[in-house]
Design an enzyme around this catalytic site. Structure first.
Site, short mmCIF file in Angstrom:
data_model
loop_
_atom_site.label_atom_id
_atom_site.label_comp_id
_atom_site.label_asym_id
_atom_site.label_seq_id
_atom_site.Cartn_x
_atom_site.Cartn_y
_atom_site.Cartn_z
N HIS A 262 13.58 1.80 -10.27
CA HIS A 262 13.14 0.51 -9.73
C HIS A 262 14.38 -0.17 -9.15
O HIS A 262 15.27 -0.57 -9.90
CB HIS A 262 12.53 -0.33 -10.84
CG HIS A 262 12.21 -1.72 -10.40
ND1 HIS A 262 11.16 -1.99 -9.55
CD2 HIS A 262 12.81 -2.91 -10.65
CE1 HIS A 262 11.13 -3.29 -9.31
NE2 HIS A 262 12.12 -3.87 -9.95
N ASP A 264 15.84 -3.25 -7.19
CA ASP A 264 15.57 -4.59 -6.65
C ASP A 264 16.26 -4.71 -5.29
O ASP A 264 17.46 -4.52 -5.18
CB ASP A 264 16.07 -5.64 -7.64
CG ASP A 264 15.19 -5.68 -8.89
OD1 ASP A 264 13.96 -5.73 -8.72
OD2 ASP A 264 15.73 -5.63 -10.00
N ASP A 374 7.25 -4.61 -11.33
CA ASP A 374 8.08 -5.74 -11.79
C ASP A 374 7.69 -7.09 -11.20
O ASP A 374 8.42 -8.06 -11.34
CB ASP A 374 9.55 -5.43 -11.45
CG ASP A 374 10.52 -6.36 -12.15
OD1 ASP A 374 10.19 -6.85 -13.24
OD2 ASP A 374 11.62 -6.59 -11.62
N HIS A 578 10.52 -9.54 -4.80
CA HIS A 578 10.24 -10.30 -6.02
C HIS A 578 11.45 -10.92 -6.72
O HIS A 578 11.30 -11.46 -7.83
CB HIS A 578 9.40 -9.48 -7.01
CG HIS A 578 10.09 -8.26 -7.57
ND1 HIS A 578 9.83 -6.99 -7.13
CD2 HIS A 578 11.02 -8.13 -8.53
CE1 HIS A 578 10.56 -6.14 -7.81
NE2 HIS A 578 11.30 -6.80 -8.67
ZN ZN Z 1 12.56 -5.93 -10.05
#
Ligand code: ZN
Length: 1001
Positions: A262, A264, A374, A578
């Protein structure tokens, strides 16, 4: 028998830590190290390799915050190592507990081709397995000295989050640069013991299996000669083979492991660093796929794929090869893993359009699943968008973070506002960074709520957040857990394969209706106001740019800026990531976002201006046209058209008895008292007061706001315990604009200047705040004389209801919630709306008055916060907001006025009236986009939806000759052929139904 369990377990830990793990690399020789510190931002690979380095030694400090250092390591494999496996161990000064949150590196060969990434859990580079001895080794490391922002004592304010304030103090100390012999047998023994030791601790003490493993571990440890681990590891492993070979119980939970990182797209690092993070992770994962035949890796976020393609063609070649083999899998279908509460209707749709189209164009792959592990909660408008994009499944684990209520299902159907149902899975492992630890696997099996009717769950496996991905250790553990007594089974699988099994075994899953509200991170609806305003403004400008450019293209042949709009859309979509739109990134990210949004506004302004000038004809004609981009007619100008406008109603401004002023335009009479507070907002037609008796609206309120953790993310409910009403005004006077009242207040170190005026049935409130507070929450309150059990707030392609009361813990937990352009509440026959041009957070509470037993429902808009982590200066400075109270508003009025305040009219000199490209004769059917088709055919695409929550019949009329019409999905692919009569199409829509039509010319 005596119980010596604790003794054996403690022995296992010490022997592993102090003897067996160190023996994985039994021999080592140092590498020569030199370094070149790039002076500024990252440089191209060729420049890094060509730079003249200086010496550096292990133990030396390196790495100013956000710097890039190019290390070169050289050495010769000792001839006596011939026949053995040899690796370079490159420890840049890692803290092994923080992969992705500190320094990282990407290793290159001298020819500039990438080898793999370096992170705390992945410090090795294979030199040879086996080596011949005598090989010359030369490797280059592009090392990023990203500072630690989220430290062991988290959430402390730090200036390290922006290169401009971070200073130059070296952040790391070079720890190890060696060539070392890799003893694979010892490494396998480590994995055996870890898997069995971790499994053992999860098993019931009363069960035989726990003791069988304990005894096998004890025999293995007995077999290890602590002075010759390498010589005895194979014998030790033999004692474990038996307990590793017994198969899982038939009823064992089945975990589909998906290799994952994951990443970001920005967070505690800037966007430019994510470009490199993705390159490091994808390099690692393509290398791991080559080594591990059973392993499968899935990566989401088309933007990240596009970054690899653009910035690291060598890595891209490896990725595309692995995609073709079906093992490096594009998952999801969005441009980024965006927030889903705040993006507007069209932006949410375009996340899918651009995400899906990238995977289709590059690989011919279209996914059924939406991958949002997430994201901070899920708006109830989303299911319909997922379906309209041609997908049907959703994965997230984030709702497991809710602080109050435990979600009742892990696999279920999620029903949105229009009734669309999406097959949804929450991985019961409760993390997107599974590392194949026994505790995680056991938690997934125990936690799974759908036992007895379903058996499969998914585990995203690999280091995430800051990237890194799956490690060879995780793969080795998964191999042992494939079919092991006492454990859930683990199989590497693609998300699609998992969903196929999960759906097949669970034909009638339970249903959850309405939003998936995250009972945490509620302040992400407010933090970093400028980022949020930039998003809202960009969404509105994109609507205008597409509408007027399409109109100009059809009417005048004006060129349609396909590529420019495509590029700007992707930029706006990226910023809905996000941690960007929610305001939870470092200062650097939000400083850049503000600049990017300003550039987007300038560029889109240019597109709009050019199209409107092309449409308006001769500017010297002396006439003036008003362009109305809203979906409803206003001031006599058709929706999506331009013409002369009728004048606004005149407003009477007069002094109020007892101080203050009265504004009256024949529709609305508003009393503003001597403190600048709204004492009355009277709907003259309905003869109905909006403001609760004895209360005042337009009341600024300030709260202390210091959450227990996650400062930019969270507002904890206790913030309400303390409140200060800002009732003292420095000035209440007629404003510069005729018919307006200006109110000035000073408070703390801050100042608010408001302008109150009337426009039709709207009381417009423009608020400018020069904000210099610390850890405070600023709200704008409207105590309304409305008795309602629920209220509506706009979401994507419709609105959703929430309770005004707190009967249950689920309702009480929604003490801060999301709106788009409006919040609306009503009693039968009369309602009131609050519309906004840029804020997203609000709260609604209710009280019952002693005097008249009436209900006061108080709506409060969240304006500003001032958290100090991760950006210590969050929201300091000047902010401007436009809100409006709309007394007497139906839901239709709320929809319409919401659009109006977000899409101001534009006045352009010219005389050529512009009829709309598309007209729909029912105000309940709201057009969200008019554009030319993305395929360049020149077809007109129009997207609309039923906006009142009821059924609607309407006729759509095209203002140009139409040769064909088709209903399409969001990607503009045909679904059906509606009946057309000439240029008109008869429509019948379900509540909130979303429709896209392609009108061929
Ligand atoms: Zn995240």
């Amino acid at each position: 028998m005596h119980d010596d369990r604790n003794l054996v377990e403690a022995r296992l830990k010490r022997v592993l830590d102090e003897r067996i793990r160190p023996a994985v690399y039994p021999e080592a020789v140092p590498l020569e190290v030199t370094v070149w510190h790039a002076p500024g931002e990252p440089v191209p690979v060729a420049e890094g390799l060509a730079a003249v380095p200086e010496p550096i030694a292990v133990g030396d400090r390196w790495g100013a915050p956000w710097g890039t250092s190019w290390f070169t390591v050289t050495g010769t494999v000792p001839v006596e190592w011939a026949g053995r496996s040899v690796e370079a161990i490159l420890d840049l000064g890692f803290d092994e507990n923080m992969p992705g949150f500190q320094c990282e590196g990407l290793v290159y060969r001298p020819d500039g081709t990438p080898v793999k990434g370096l992170n705390p859990r992945n410090q090795w580079v294979r030199v040879g397995a086996p080596v011949e001895g005598g090989e010359e080794v030369r490797l280059h490391v592009e090392a990023a000295s990203n500072p630690v922002i989220l430290d062991y004592h988290p959430f402390l304010p730090t200036k390290l989050g922006d290169k401009e304030t971070a200073g130059t103090e070296p952040q790391y100390r070079l720890a190890r640069m060696d060539l070392a012999v890799f003893d694979e047998v010892v490494w396998q023994l480590v994995i055996d013991l870890e898997v069995l030791g971790e499994l053992m601790r999860e098993l019931p003490v009363e069960g035989a299996r726990r003791w069988e493993i304990l005894r096998a571990v004890e025999r293995a440890l007995d077999a290890v000669d602590l002075q010759d681990v390498n010589g005895t590891a194979a014998a030790a492993r033999e004692h474990l083979a038996g307990v590793l070979a017994t198969p899982a119980e038939p009823s064992a939970h089945r975990i589909s492991a998906v290799g994952h990182a994951h990443i970001d797209s920005a967070w505690l690092w800037p966007l430019r660093e994510t470009v490199r993070k993705v390159a490091r992770t994808t390099s690692n994962m393509t290398a791991l796929l080559e080594d591990e035949p059973d392993f499968v890796f899935a990566m989401s976020q088309a933007q990240q794929w596009a970054w690899v393609k653009e910035h690291r063609p060598e890595v891209w070649a490896r990725v595309t090869k692995a995609v073709a083999a079906g093992r490096f899998v594009p998952t999801g279908g969005m441009w980024v893993e965006s927030d889903t509460n705040m993006p507007g209707s069209e932006a949410m749709a375009r996340q899918f359009v651009h995400g899906k189209r990238f995977f289709l164009d590059e690989f011919g792959i279209e996914n059924d699943e939406v991958w949002l592990p997430d994201t901070f909660g899920f708006a109830a408008g989303l299911p319909q968008i997922i379906k309209a994009a041609g997908a049907k499944r959703l994965l997230t684990q984030k709702i497991s973070w809710s602080q109050t209520n435990k979600f009742p299902h892990h696999t279920f159907l999620w029903e949105g506002i229009d009734g669309t149902r999406i097959f949804t899975h929450f991985p019961p492992v409760d993390t997107y960074n599974c590392s194949m630890k026994g505790s995680e696997i056991a938690h997934a099996a125990r936690n799974f709520k759908d036992k007895g009717v379903a058996r499969h769950s998914l585990a995203p496996t690999g280091w995430g957040d800051g990237g890194g991905g799956t490690t060879r250790e995780m793969v080795a553990k998964a191999a042992r857990l494939r079919d092991l007594e006492g454990s859930a089974t683990v199989t590497w699988e693609t998300p699609a394969d998992f969903f196929a099994k999960a759906e097949a075994e669970y034909p009638n899953p339970p249903v959850w209706v309405g939003e998936l509200y995250l009972e945490l991170h509620r302040a992400t609806l407010t933090s970093q106001a400028k980022t949020k305003q930039g998003n809202r403004r960009s969404e509105s400008l994109l609507r205008e740019a597409e509408l007027w450019a399409a109109t100009a293209a059809v009417r005048t042949g004006h060129p349609y800026p396909y590529e420019q709009l495509d590029r700007i859309w992707k930029m706006v979509l990226l910023h809905q990531f996000h941690d960007i739109l929610p305001g939870s990134s470092i200062a650097w990210v939000h400083r850049e976002a503000e600049r990017t949004y300003a550039a987007v506004a300038v560029e889109l302004g240019g597109v709009i201006d050019a199209a409107q000038r092309a449409l308006a004809g001769d500017p010297s004609s002396g006439g003036q046209l008003v362009f109305n981009a809203a979906p409803h007619a206003r001031h006599g100008v058709a929706a999506g058209g331009a013409s002369a406008a009728v004048a606004e109603r005149a407003v009477d401004l007069r002094p109020r008895d007892g101080g203050g002023y009265v504004l009256d335009n024949g529709l609305l009479r508003v009393e503003i008292d001597e403190h600048g507070l709204v004492r009355s907002a009277y709907d003259l037609a309905a003869e109905r007061e909006s403001v609760a008796p004895g209360r005042a609206a337009n009341l600024l309120q300030i709260h202390p706001d210091f959450p227990n953790m996650w400062d930019a993310w969270d507002v904890d409910e206790f913030y309400r315990n303390t409140v200060t009403d800002l009732v003292d005004a420095d000035e209440v006077a007629p404003g510069d604009e005729p018919g307006s009242v200006r109110v000035v207040r000073s408070f703390g170190s801050s100042k608010a200047v408001q302008s109150l005026s009337l426009s039709g049935k709207r009381l417009d409130i423009r608020t400018e705040v020069d904000w210099h507070e610390t850890e405070k929450f600023l709200k704008l309150a409207f105590p309304l004389d409305v008795h309602a059990e629920r209220y509506a707030s706009e979401s994507q392609y419709g609105h959703a209801h929430r309770a005004t009361h707190t009967n249950t813990s689920w309702e009480a937990a929604k003490f801060e919630a999301c709106n788009h352009r409006f919040v609306h509440m009503e009693e039968p026959g009369w309602g009131v709306a609050l519309v906004t041009d840029s804020t997203y957070g609000h709260d609604v509470t209710r009280t019952v008055r002693a005097e008249d037993s009436g209900t006061t429902t108080t709506l409060r808009i969240s304006l500003l916060r001032a958290p100090r982590f991760p950006d210590p200066e969050t929201d300091q400075g000047v902010h401007r907001f436009h809100h409006a109270l709309v007394p007497g508003a139906t839901i239709g009025d709320a929809v319409r006025e919401g659009y109006f305040v977000n899409l101001p009219e534009r006045r352009v000199p010219g005389a050529a009236e512009v009829p709309p490209l598309v007209t729909i004769d029912n105000d309940a059917v709201v057009v969200t986009a008019v554009k030319l088709a993305d395929d360049g055919s020149g077809d007109v695409i129009v997207r609309f939806h039923e906006a009142h929550g009821g059924r609607a019949r309407a006729t759509l009329t095209a203002g140009f000759p139409v040769t064909g019409v088709s209903a399409t999905d969001l990607l503009e692919r045909p679904l059906a052929q509606p009946r057309r009569e000439g240029n008109t199409v008869a429509l019948a829509l379900r509540p909130f139904e979303l429709v896209t039509l392609r009108l061929s010319r």
